[in-house]
Design an enzyme around this catalytic site. Structure first.
Site, PDB file in Angstrom:
ATOM      1  N   THR A  14       0.817  -1.210   0.000  1.00  0.00           N
ATOM      2  CA  THR A  14       0.000   0.000   0.000  1.00  0.00           C
ATOM      3  C   THR A  14       0.852   1.262   0.000  1.00  0.00           C
ATOM      4  OG1 THR A  14      -1.488  -1.262   1.389  1.00  0.00           O
ATOM      5  CG2 THR A  14      -1.921   1.088   1.214  1.00  0.00           C
ATOM      6  N   LYS A 106       9.452   0.913  11.695  1.00  0.00           N
ATOM      7  CA  LYS A 106       9.587   1.209  13.134  1.00  0.00           C
ATOM      8  C   LYS A 106      10.253   0.066  13.894  1.00  0.00           C
ATOM      9  CE  LYS A 106       5.713   1.271  11.800  1.00  0.00           C
ATOM     10  NZ  LYS A 106       4.349   1.385  11.293  1.00  0.00           N
ATOM     11  N   GLY A 135       2.056   7.690  11.258  1.00  0.00           N
ATOM     12  CA  GLY A 135       1.663   7.880   9.856  1.00  0.00           C
ATOM     13  C   GLY A 135       1.973   9.259   9.317  1.00  0.00           C
ATOM     14  N   ILE A 137       1.318  12.234  10.435  1.00  0.00           N
ATOM     15  CA  ILE A 137       1.551  13.344  11.360  1.00  0.00           C
ATOM     16  C   ILE A 137       3.044  13.672  11.394  1.00  0.00           C
ATOM     17  CG2 ILE A 137       1.269  14.176  13.715  1.00  0.00           C
ATOM     18  CD1 ILE A 137      -0.821  11.997  14.153  1.00  0.00           C
ATOM     19  N   GLY A 188      -9.502  -5.691   8.045  1.00  0.00           N
ATOM     20  CA  GLY A 188      -8.103  -5.705   7.606  1.00  0.00           C
ATOM     21  C   GLY A 188      -7.215  -4.760   8.394  1.00  0.00           C
ATOM     22  N   GLU A 191      -2.366  -6.390  11.976  1.00  0.00           N
ATOM     23  CA  GLU A 191      -1.142  -6.941  11.403  1.00  0.00           C
ATOM     24  C   GLU A 191      -1.286  -8.461  11.292  1.00  0.00           C
ATOM     25  OE1 GLU A 191       1.865  -5.274  10.800  1.00  0.00           O
ATOM     26  OE2 GLU A 191       1.504  -3.321  11.705  1.00  0.00           O
ATOM     27  N   ASP A 202       3.804  -2.735  18.407  1.00  0.00           N
ATOM     28  CA  ASP A 202       3.953  -1.739  17.342  1.00  0.00           C
ATOM     29  C   ASP A 202       4.019  -0.326  17.919  1.00  0.00           C
ATOM     30  OD1 ASP A 202       3.325  -0.661  14.431  1.00  0.00           O
ATOM     31  OD2 ASP A 202       1.809   0.205  15.758  1.00  0.00           O
ATOM     32  N   LYS A 206       7.246   2.602  18.285  1.00  0.00           N
ATOM     33  CA  LYS A 206       7.161   4.034  17.976  1.00  0.00           C
ATOM     34  C   LYS A 206       7.591   4.867  19.175  1.00  0.00           C
ATOM     35  CE  LYS A 206       3.383   2.989  14.790  1.00  0.00           C
ATOM     36  NZ  LYS A 206       1.908   2.854  14.671  1.00  0.00           N
TER      37      LYS A 206
END
Lengths: 428, 428
Positions: A14, A106, A135, A137, A188, A191, A202, A206
Site C-alpha cells: 500500500t 519502526k 503515519g 503526522i 483488515g 497486522e 507496534d 514508535k
C-alpha cells in the site's frame, strides 16, 4: 535547477504504491518545492504481480540489496518492513554505498536504531523515518526540529490506530473485546501477527523512537514496559466513562531522576482531554517541552496516503539538502539511560472480583492499607448473592511498587478471584 | 564542531527575553542538537531598562539597523514587531548584509513577504518565521516541510488566542461581548490596538502567510476577507450551542476554480470537532492535504515560552544548515492568484430582529425564496408582543452572493430591524 533526485523503492504494498503515485502525479509540485526533479530509477518487491500503478518506466530488481546499491539510486526507500532480513541487510548496504535512506520501518529502528544511526553518520548520509511513527503526522520533524530548543518533559501518545478503533467500538457499540477485535480483523486493520497491535508492540516501537529523540538517549525498546489491551473489558470502559474517563492504549515517555520511563499500556485519561476525545483509528501525539508547553498533533496514523505523504516529506527534505543526525544529535553522543519502571506516582483504577462473604471487603481494604495505598473512591457493583462481586477502586497517587504490593496482598486474602486489573490514570 | 552561530536580537519584550533565557539556560542542549554553540553578540531595544535577564555579556545597539549589520552577527533575530519602521528597515539591511533572519513579525510578512523573500533568496540567506503564526505550534514547518509532497486543499485555524478567550468566556460565564472584552483587556491579552485582535487583522496576517506556502501564491493580505467578532452576541453563541455548534473566529484558505479564497471571520463549527472543542487562549491549525488527509496541530499561540521556542527552533534550523526558500518554493515562482470571495457554498446561520406584525415572517421567507435561499431550519424566539422578535434561520448550502441578496431583500421588507447577522457554518 540541480540534478534529479533518484529513488529506489523496495516494497510495493500500500505505502510503496502510494509513494509511486505521488512521484508520478505531483512531479511539478515536487520540483517547484524542492528545486529538483524527483524520479524513480528502480523498484523491488516480492512478486511482480500487477499493481494499480504503472511500473514500466522503472528497472526491476528481485533483490533489495541490489536495488539499494544501484548507481542510479540516490535515496533508498525501504518499505518492506520487518526488523531483520532484507530490510536490515538492504538499509545497511545502502548506507555503506553512500545512499540516503528513507524508511517506514519502526521495528527495525526500535531494535537497530543506534547502529543504523552510527553507520549513517559515519557515512555522511541521512536516515529519515517520519512514516515510522504516527503515519502522516509530522511528529518526528516537530520533535527533532520544531521543538529543538526545548528540554522535552514528556511524550504521550495514542500511536496504534487499530487499538484505538477496538476500544472506541467497545465503548460506542457496547461490543466485547473479542467482538471488536473480530470486527477490526474483518476490516483488515490488524497486522499478520495481531499481537503487534493489541499487545502494544507496534506502538511500543514508535514510543522508543520518540524517546531517543526527546531525551537524547539510545533507542531502548527493551526498556518499554508493554501491556496490551486484551484484558480491558467493556465493564472497565463503562466504569471509566462513569467517572469521566476514557481508556486508551497510551504511550508515555519521560526522564525521571531514576532513569527513562517508557510505558505503553492501557490508561485512563480525562474524557474531555484531546486524547480522551480521540475516536476511531486516528493517532495523536502530545509533546511537552519546558518552553513550548503542550503541543498536540493529530491525524491519520496509517493508510496509503498519509504514510506515503510522510515518506515523501522525508524525500523532499533530502532533495532540499536538509541533513541532520538520525535522532537529532550525533548518534555517538546519545546516552544509555537506565530504564525506570513507572517511576512517577499516579492514581490507579483497580477492578477485582470479590468473593461475596462477610468481611471480604475489609480484607481488601486492609491489603490496600498495608501497601500504603489510600483509596480515593471504591464501588461494589450489583451482583447475585453468593457470586463474585465486581469491585472498582480508584486510588490516590501511589507508586507502582505500592500497587504491586497491594495486588500481592489481594492474593493472600483468599477472597479475590483471579488477577485484578490495574490501569494507570494518566495526567494529560 | 563548527564555529558558533552568533545572534543579534532586536526587541527585548516578552519574547526577546524568552529567547535570551533559552540561549543562556539550554546552551549544552542546543549545541548537542545543532553541532554548534549558539551565542548572542548584541542586543537592541527601545530602552535600556532593567530586565529579568543578564545582558552584560552582549554589546548594546540603540539602532536595529546597526545591530542587524554587525560583523559579529550571523543571524538577525527581529522581535520588535510593526510592519514598517525599524523592523522593516533592519530586516532589509540584514538581508543586504548577508545575514539570516528569524522574525516573529506577522504584520511585516503579511505586507512585505514577497519582497523580503525575493531579497533573501537573491542574497542566499534564510528568512524564517515559525513564531509569526500560532506561537509555539510548528505549523510553518509542518506545512512547508512535513506536508511538502501534498497538494494542500484547505488550511483552517483558530489563530488568535485572545478572540478565542473572549468567545469561550462569553459561552462559559454567560458574559456579554463587552464584559468578556474588558476581562481580556484587564488580563493584558489585547494588543495596544485591540482591533488587531478582535477585528481579525492579526489572525488575518497569519492566514495570509499560511496561504502563500499552501498554495504557492504571493502573500496577499489584502485578499483576506476580514470580519471581527464584535457583532457576535451571547444569544448567537447560545443559539449555536443549541444546534450543536460553537462560534470561533475561524481562518479558512482554499484554492478554488475562481481564485484563492481567504476568510477570517466568526463561523459556526461542530461542537464535537477538534476546533469546536478548543477553549481559552489556545490555537489550532488544521491542514488538509490530498495525500495526508487532515492534520490537526494544537498548542499555545502566544506567551514567552511558546513564542521563544518557535524562534529558537528556527535558529536551530539555521545552525544545522537547513536552507529553504522563504515560502517553500522560490519567491520568483510564487503566483499572483486572484482573490475569490467565499467562492465555496456553505450553509449560513442568520439572526435578525423581526417586527412583530402579521405577515412579517412571510415577507422574510419570501425574501429568502427570491434570493434562491432554502431554509434548513428557522426559529422565532419568545418575545413580548409588539416588540422585535429575534428570528434564527439556518440555510441549506448557498453561495455568498445568494446570502447577500437575501440580506438586501430583508431590508426592503420593512419588517426587519437593523442589519441581520450572518455567520458561515464551516465544514471541519
Amino acid at each position: 535547477m540541480s540534478s534529479p533526485l533518484r529513488l529506489g523503492i523496495a516494497g510495493l504494498g500500500t505505502v510503496g504504491v502510494g509513494v509511486i503515485r505521488i512521484v508520478q502525479n505531483q512531479a511539478e509540485l515536487l520540483s517547484a518545492r524542492t528545486g529538483r526533479d524527483i524520479t524513480i530509477s528502480a523498484v523491488c518487491a516480492r512478486s511482480q504481480k500487477d499493481r494499480s500503478v504503472d511500473l514500466s518506466g522503472y528497472a526491476w530488481e528481485d533483490d533489495a540489496v541490489a536495488l539499494a546499491t544501484r548507481d542510479d539510486v540516490d535515496v533508498y526507500v525501504e518499505l518492506m518492513g520487518g526488523e531483520n532480513g532484507p530490510a536490515k541487510a538492504s538499509i545497511e548496504a545502502a548506507i555503506a554505498a553512500g545512499k540516503h535512506v528513507v524508511t517506514a520501518n519502526k521495528a527495525l529502528l526500535a531494535h537497530y536504531g543506534q547502529s543504523v544511526a552510527e553507520a549513517a553518520e559515519a557515512a555522511g548520509v541521512a536516515v529519515r523515518y517520519e512514516a515510522a511513527v504516527a503515519g502522516g503526522i509530522p511528529v518526528i520533524k516537530s520533535l527533532t526540529e520544531g521543538l529543538a530548543a526545548n528540554r522535552i518533559e514528556r511524550v504521550i501518545g495514542v500511536m496504534n490506530g487499530t487499538c484505538n478503533y477496538i476500544l472506541t467500538r467497545m465503548e460506542d457499540a457496547g461490543l466485547s473485546y473479542d467482538e471488536a477485535f473480530a470486527e477490526a480483523d474483518g476490516l483488515g486493520y490488524l497486522e499478520a501477527d495481531p499481537n503487534l497491535d493489541v499487545g502494544g508492540i507496534d506502538a511500543g516501537h514508535k514510543l522508543s523512537i520518540l524517546s531517543a529523540i526527546a531525551f537524547g538517549t539510545q533507542v531502548d525498546f527493551d526498556g518499554v514496559e508493554l501491556e496490551g489491551i486484551g484484558n480491558v473489558t467493556i465493564e472497565d470502559i463503562r466504569n471509566a466513562a462513569d467517572m469521566g474517563y476514557k481508556i486508551k492504549l497510551l504511550g508515555v515517555a519521560q526522564m525521571t531522576g531514576r532513569g527513562l520511563e517508557q510505558r505503553m499500556s492501557p490508561c485512563l485519561v480525562p474524557a474531555t482531554s484531546p486524547l480522551g476525545q480521540l475516536v476511531g483509528g486516528t493517532n495523536m501525539v502530545v509533546l511537552e517541552g519546558d518552553a513550548v508547553g503542550q503541543i498536540v498533533l493529530r491525524g491519520a496514523g496509517a493508510g496509503e496516503g498519509p504514510t506515503a505523504s510522510a515518506v515523501m516529506g522525508d524525500v523532499c527534505d533530502i532533495a532540499r539538502g536538509l541533513m541532520m543526525p538520525t535522532f537529532g544529535q550525533p548518534a555517538t553522543t546519545l546516552r544509555r539511560a537506565p530504564s525506570a519502571r513507572a517511576a512517577v506516582p499516579a492514581p490507579y483504577y483497580i477492578r477485582l472480583n470479590l468473593l461475596d462473604k462477610p468481611g471480604a471487603m475489609g480484607k481488601v481494604a486492609s491489603a490496600l492499607g498495608d501497601a500504603g495505598v489510600s483509596i480515593h473512591r471504591m464501588r461494589q457493583h450489583d451482583h447475585e448473592e453468593g457470586t463474585y462481586a465486581p469491585v472498582v477502586i480508584v486510588t490516590h497517587k501511589i507508586t507502582r511498587q505500592a500497587l504491586d504490593q497491594a495486588i500481592e496482598g489481594f492474593a493472600a486474602t483468599g477472597v479475590v478471584d483471579g488477577t485484578p486489573i490495574a490501569l494507570r490514570i494518566e495526567r494529560v
